[in-house]
Design a protein around this motif. Sequence first.
Motif, short mmCIF file in Angstrom:
data_model
loop_
_atom_site.label_atom_id
_atom_site.label_comp_id
_atom_site.label_asym_id
_atom_site.label_seq_id
_atom_site.Cartn_x
_atom_site.Cartn_y
_atom_site.Cartn_z
N VAL A 48 0.84 -1.20 0.00
CA VAL A 48 0.00 0.00 0.00
C VAL A 48 0.88 1.25 0.00
O VAL A 48 0.64 2.19 -0.77
CB VAL A 48 -0.97 -0.02 1.21
CG1 VAL A 48 -1.65 1.32 1.37
CG2 VAL A 48 -1.99 -1.14 1.05
N TYR A 49 1.89 1.26 0.85
CA TYR A 49 2.81 2.41 0.90
C TYR A 49 3.53 2.56 -0.43
O TYR A 49 3.70 3.68 -0.95
CB TYR A 49 3.81 2.23 2.05
CG TYR A 49 4.73 3.40 2.25
CD1 TYR A 49 4.25 4.64 2.66
CD2 TYR A 49 6.09 3.26 2.02
CE1 TYR A 49 5.10 5.71 2.84
CE2 TYR A 49 6.96 4.32 2.19
CZ TYR A 49 6.46 5.55 2.61
OH TYR A 49 7.30 6.60 2.78
N VAL A 63 2.44 1.63 -3.40
CA VAL A 63 1.50 2.14 -4.40
C VAL A 63 1.41 3.66 -4.30
O VAL A 63 1.44 4.37 -5.32
CB VAL A 63 0.10 1.49 -4.25
CG1 VAL A 63 -0.94 2.24 -5.05
CG2 VAL A 63 0.15 0.02 -4.67
N PHE A 64 1.32 4.18 -3.08
CA PHE A 64 1.26 5.63 -2.92
C PHE A 64 2.56 6.31 -3.37
O PHE A 64 2.53 7.39 -3.95
CB PHE A 64 0.94 6.01 -1.46
CG PHE A 64 -0.50 5.83 -1.11
CD1 PHE A 64 -1.49 6.60 -1.70
CD2 PHE A 64 -0.88 4.87 -0.19
CE1 PHE A 64 -2.82 6.43 -1.39
CE2 PHE A 64 -2.22 4.68 0.13
CZ PHE A 64 -3.19 5.46 -0.46
N GLU A 65 3.69 5.67 -3.10
CA GLU A 65 4.99 6.24 -3.49
C GLU A 65 5.21 6.21 -5.01
O GLU A 65 5.87 7.09 -5.54
CB GLU A 65 6.13 5.48 -2.81
CG GLU A 65 6.28 5.78 -1.34
CD GLU A 65 6.75 7.20 -1.09
OE1 GLU A 65 7.69 7.66 -1.76
OE2 GLU A 65 6.15 7.85 -0.22
N THR A 66 4.69 5.20 -5.68
CA THR A 66 4.99 5.02 -7.10
C THR A 66 3.82 5.39 -8.01
O THR A 66 3.93 5.24 -9.23
CB THR A 66 5.39 3.56 -7.38
OG1 THR A 66 4.31 2.69 -7.00
CG2 THR A 66 6.65 3.19 -6.62
N TRP A 67 2.72 5.84 -7.44
CA TRP A 67 1.55 6.18 -8.26
C TRP A 67 1.94 7.28 -9.24
O TRP A 67 2.53 8.27 -8.87
CB TRP A 67 0.40 6.64 -7.38
CG TRP A 67 -0.90 6.62 -8.12
CD1 TRP A 67 -1.58 7.69 -8.61
CD2 TRP A 67 -1.67 5.47 -8.45
NE1 TRP A 67 -2.71 7.29 -9.23
CE2 TRP A 67 -2.80 5.92 -9.16
CE3 TRP A 67 -1.50 4.12 -8.24
CZ2 TRP A 67 -3.77 5.05 -9.65
CZ3 TRP A 67 -2.47 3.26 -8.72
CH2 TRP A 67 -3.58 3.73 -9.41
N ASN A 110 12.52 4.42 -6.17
CA ASN A 110 11.41 4.48 -5.22
C ASN A 110 11.61 3.42 -4.15
O ASN A 110 11.84 2.26 -4.45
CB ASN A 110 10.08 4.25 -5.93
CG ASN A 110 9.73 5.38 -6.85
OD1 ASN A 110 9.83 6.54 -6.49
ND2 ASN A 110 9.33 5.04 -8.06
N ALA A 125 10.09 1.85 -0.30
CA ALA A 125 8.98 1.77 0.65
C ALA A 125 9.41 0.82 1.77
O ALA A 125 9.80 -0.32 1.50
CB ALA A 125 7.72 1.24 -0.04
N SER A 135 4.56 -3.22 -6.08
CA SER A 135 3.68 -2.78 -4.99
C SER A 135 2.29 -3.38 -5.12
O SER A 135 1.70 -3.83 -4.13
CB SER A 135 3.60 -1.26 -4.97
OG SER A 135 4.86 -0.70 -4.69
#
Length: 158
Positions: free
Chosen positions: A30-31, A33-37, A47, A49, A59
């Motif tokens: 989840v973290y 996904v937010f970092e690599t979105w 990137n 996490a 992710s």
Amino acid sequence: MPHFPVNHPARPLYRVLAGLVGLYILIFGVYGVFETWGDGLFDRGSNWALGLRTNLAFSLVSVVFGIVLMVGASRRGNLGHYMNLTAGVVFLVTGILMMAVLQTPANFLNFSMSTVLVSLAFGLILLATGLYDKVGTDEHAAEERRRREHPVSGVPSH
């Protein structure tokens, strides 16, 4: 046919351990996904996490695997047993394969050496939990113990 311990006394501990691995993988995913979105699915950027290098594809796969492991750990039957064995092998194979392509363009999950080591460690943990969390009837457990104590003849010696 392999003889897995049935109704091992430490089974609840192994289920908790597998659940914690699943929780870490889910939070990492989840973290990540937010970092690599917004990046490419297989982006090879820097990137990170939770101390592991990642990309959006890795992710997203981690979110799915984390959920699957937590579901397996929460089940009382043998579903978790088979899921942990399978996930342990998947993590070990993935870690070895990604280590082989670490410094090449084939590193499509953007692994670093720390990611490889964590994947191998999680694979070993999940494989160990899968080996000891099989559930069976009391009669089945007694039969497995009897076979382990007397593997050749199948009958107790006097």
